[in-house]
Design an enzyme around this catalytic site. Sequence first.
Site, PDB file in Angstrom:
ATOM      1  N   SER A 117       0.805  -1.227   0.000  1.00  0.00           N
ATOM      2  CA  SER A 117       0.000   0.000   0.000  1.00  0.00           C
ATOM      3  C   SER A 117       0.838   1.277   0.000  1.00  0.00           C
ATOM      4  CB  SER A 117      -0.942  -0.046   1.206  1.00  0.00           C
ATOM      5  OG  SER A 117      -1.817   1.033   1.180  1.00  0.00           O
ATOM      6  N   HIS A 118       0.717   2.079   1.044  1.00  0.00           N
ATOM      7  CA  HIS A 118       1.391   3.376   1.103  1.00  0.00           C
ATOM      8  C   HIS A 118       2.819   3.253   1.654  1.00  0.00           C
ATOM      9  CE1 HIS A 118      -0.576   2.381   4.813  1.00  0.00           C
ATOM     10  NE2 HIS A 118       0.353   3.087   5.432  1.00  0.00           N
ATOM     11  N   ASP A 153      -2.187   6.761  -3.212  1.00  0.00           N
ATOM     12  CA  ASP A 153      -1.040   6.060  -2.625  1.00  0.00           C
ATOM     13  C   ASP A 153      -0.534   4.976  -3.580  1.00  0.00           C
ATOM     14  OD1 ASP A 153      -3.132   4.242  -2.284  1.00  0.00           O
ATOM     15  OD2 ASP A 153      -2.295   3.418  -0.438  1.00  0.00           O
ATOM     16  N   ASP A 192      -0.864   1.735  -4.012  1.00  0.00           N
ATOM     17  CA  ASP A 192      -1.784   0.781  -4.646  1.00  0.00           C
ATOM     18  C   ASP A 192      -3.116   1.435  -5.004  1.00  0.00           C
ATOM     19  OD1 ASP A 192      -2.521   1.028  -1.987  1.00  0.00           O
ATOM     20  OD2 ASP A 192      -3.320  -1.002  -1.872  1.00  0.00           O
ATOM     21  N   ASP A 222      -5.612   2.876  -3.499  1.00  0.00           N
ATOM     22  CA  ASP A 222      -6.899   2.822  -2.796  1.00  0.00           C
ATOM     23  C   ASP A 222      -7.124   4.062  -1.932  1.00  0.00           C
ATOM     24  OD1 ASP A 222      -4.960   2.059  -1.006  1.00  0.00           O
ATOM     25  OD2 ASP A 222      -6.001   0.265  -0.275  1.00  0.00           O
ATOM     26  N   ARG A 223      -6.052   4.805  -1.632  1.00  0.00           N
ATOM     27  CA  ARG A 223      -6.220   6.011  -0.811  1.00  0.00           C
ATOM     28  C   ARG A 223      -6.405   7.253  -1.671  1.00  0.00           C
ATOM     29  NH1 ARG A 223      -2.453   5.711   4.575  1.00  0.00           N
ATOM     30  NH2 ARG A 223      -3.234   3.680   5.244  1.00  0.00           N
ATOM     31  N   GLU A 264     -12.581   6.222   6.003  1.00  0.00           N
ATOM     32  CA  GLU A 264     -11.718   6.213   7.172  1.00  0.00           C
ATOM     33  C   GLU A 264     -10.860   7.470   7.186  1.00  0.00           C
ATOM     34  OE1 GLU A 264     -10.152   2.105   8.300  1.00  0.00           O
ATOM     35  OE2 GLU A 264     -10.096   2.100   6.128  1.00  0.00           O
ATOM     36  N   SER A 306      -7.872   7.536   7.562  1.00  0.00           N
ATOM     37  CA  SER A 306      -6.579   7.232   6.945  1.00  0.00           C
ATOM     38  C   SER A 306      -6.624   7.391   5.422  1.00  0.00           C
ATOM     39  CB  SER A 306      -6.147   5.820   7.319  1.00  0.00           C
ATOM     40  OG  SER A 306      -7.170   4.882   7.007  1.00  0.00           O
ATOM     41  N   LYS A 332     -11.387   0.210  -0.546  1.00  0.00           N
ATOM     42  CA  LYS A 332     -11.488   1.647  -0.732  1.00  0.00           C
ATOM     43  C   LYS A 332     -10.947   1.965  -2.120  1.00  0.00           C
ATOM     44  CE  LYS A 332      -7.413   2.430   2.165  1.00  0.00           C
ATOM     45  NZ  LYS A 332      -7.304   1.173   2.930  1.00  0.00           N
TER      46      LYS A 332
HETATM   47  C1  G6P Z   1      -4.862   0.182   5.549  1.00  0.00           C
HETATM   48  C2  G6P Z   1      -6.245  -0.351   5.558  1.00  0.00           C
HETATM   49  C3  G6P Z   1      -7.189   0.688   6.077  1.00  0.00           C
HETATM   50  C4  G6P Z   1      -6.761   1.176   7.423  1.00  0.00           C
HETATM   51  C5  G6P Z   1      -5.341   1.619   7.404  1.00  0.00           C
HETATM   52  C6  G6P Z   1      -4.920   1.899   8.821  1.00  0.00           C
HETATM   53  O1  G6P Z   1      -4.748   1.223   4.642  1.00  0.00           O
HETATM   54  O2  G6P Z   1      -6.638  -0.738   4.276  1.00  0.00           O
HETATM   55  O3  G6P Z   1      -8.466   0.173   6.112  1.00  0.00           O
HETATM   56  O4  G6P Z   1      -7.524   2.262   7.846  1.00  0.00           O
HETATM   57  O5  G6P Z   1      -4.524   0.622   6.842  1.00  0.00           O
HETATM   58  O6  G6P Z   1      -3.614   1.706   9.015  1.00  0.00           O
HETATM   59  P1  G6P Z   1      -2.965   1.668  10.434  1.00  0.00           P
HETATM   60  O7  G6P Z   1      -1.536   1.866  10.098  1.00  0.00           O
HETATM   61  O8  G6P Z   1      -3.530   2.840  11.208  1.00  0.00           O
HETATM   62  O9  G6P Z   1      -3.303   0.353  11.076  1.00  0.00           O
HETATM   63 ZN    ZN Z   2      -3.218   1.628  -0.148  1.00  0.00          ZN
END
Ligand code: G6P
Ligand code: ZN
Length: 607
Positions: A143-144, A325, A327, A329-330, A421, A423, A434
């Site tokens: 992801s990010h 981000d 991948d 999704d953000r 969310e 995030s 997402k």
């Molecule tokens: C990922 C998930 C999200 C979540 C986020 C939180 O991106 O897909 O659903 O809100 O992580 O990350 P954290 O680092 O706060 O656990």
């Molecule tokens: Zn992501």
Amino acid sequence: MGQIASNICGGDGRPVIKNDVTLTIKNVPTEPIAGQAPGTSGLRKKTKVFMEGNYLANYVQSVFNTLIEENVPVQGGTLVVSGDGRYWNPEAIQIIIKIAFANGVGRIWCGTDGLLSTPATSAVIRARGYGFEPFGGFICSASHNPGGINDDFGIKYNCENGGPAPEKLTSKMLEWTGKIKEYKSVEGLPNLDLSKPAIYKLGDKIVEVFDCVEDHLKLLKQCFDFNSIKRLMARPDFTIVYDSMSGVQGPYARRIIEQELGAKPGSCTNADPKPDFGGPSSAWHGHADPNLTYAVELVATMGLNKEGQKISSSKPIPSFGAAADGDADRNMILSSQFFISPSDSLAMIVDNADLIPQFRAGLKGCARSMPTSGAVDLVAKAKGIECFEVPTGWKFFGNLMDSGTQYFPDKPQYTPFICGEESFGTGADHVREKDGIWAVLAWLQILAKKTEQAGKLVSVEDVANQHWKTYGRNYYARYDYEGVDKAKAEDMMKMMSGKSGQLVGKSYGNMKIKINDVFEYNDPVDGSVSKNQGVRFIFEDGSRIIFRLSGTGVAGATVRLYLEKYTPPTGNLGMHQFDVVKPLADVALQLSNLKSYTGRDKPTVIT
Ligand code: G6P
Ligand code: ZN
């Protein structure tokens, strides 16, 4: 590759490449590797850890062992395998394909260049169909998190509904990683060229490569009125910049925003996916996380500094800005010199859902993660729709979206549904992830309709000001303390959890604690219980202080401190969010003793 028997057209224009290979299954002895527990969103580790020995193979085989045990139709089934393009993606995909075939998978679906964004993977699993509905998919992504040989890699398994595997499956996968003795793989598979759409027939197995954008785009066209967004794009006073941060969004952004919707070429920046996101991670390039701290280039282009304050700019500032981000999704949404918090963005999309064709039949439900601000709750209450509060992690929304369907037929249906969310994740029930570009299109759709109605350009800031005048403003910020000592962070959480309930009635300045607990979620759809989801201090005036440990890091711990203060419509709505929550942060530091536990006197990221 080996001998190509024929190279004919696959009906939809893709060449069919036949290769009469014989794939032999081999059982490779292995031993359990500690620490393969998936976190908030799949298994993430340093890339070098993944590349070592059987690390990836053990995990992938553990997934297959779980699926086979759960009677998932793996034999002869279709599996999606792709990723976000980060370092080691192509190699990992080839390893997964071999293990999948050895475990009985009949057909593999892959996006061009092995690329599929997380939401596009969900779209492909759910909607590509035509008789070969996949039983699931692997997404190679962290992801990010930064990518590269010295940074992070990750893998996530999604189920046939297109959503992340639920906890009852991931805990079985983890169990398997602890007792695995062998993994299966095939010999004789030629290296496949994934750079162009094609159908490879490999003995009785098939690998299909298809345009990574087409399925997602098709679905998004059903959600939005592209023509009205095109009219917005064509206005001389409207300009857009969409920063893909060198992640997987690039091909989607260019195709959808520039080619389909007509934004000026060059509106999509950093749109070539790079294995290290333009890294190294020590530079801002390389950290494809769309927030005020890491989306440095976009934030400056939009005339802001990383505290979200206005700065002067020598160049014209675009009317709309967004970032994605790694991948994709953000999302982060901005307008000229204006940042909208993800919590507010969610509330405003829900409030304006009737402007989005996807919700023409009326919105039935919405949801947010617990640390996300309560702004959306106020909208849901006014509209008389269900609003759910779930733990952090997109997978918790999936059950709500699947309620009243084949998966939970006896539950009331909460879809059409919007969720989000803090995030920087926003989405709806068109997929089970997402969806960064969905959020961008949702905003563009709202602005397009409002602009048409008003006869003049309406901006994100205009929508926000109007919203706060109606509902009041949930001032919000998140402090992150990254890379702290894990044991110490856990001790701090333990200390606060241990005192749960004891601080009720205690005053801090003019604020009194009303609720002090550890958040626990009882899933109304499948009855599962998720404990220990963050420590909450909720005050009598509705202000909240929340502590959680991140579930997505790979080294040490990240403490997240979420701060929220509500101001009614009659109050001062034009302050800076960071100033408003500062007194709450001071209380939070007292409550947690964070400085003495972690040795930190300031956060690494404020957003
Ligand atoms: C990922 C998930 C999200 C979540 C986020 C939180 O991106 O897909 O659903 O809100 O992580 O990350 P954290 O680092 O706060 O656990
Ligand atoms: Zn992501």
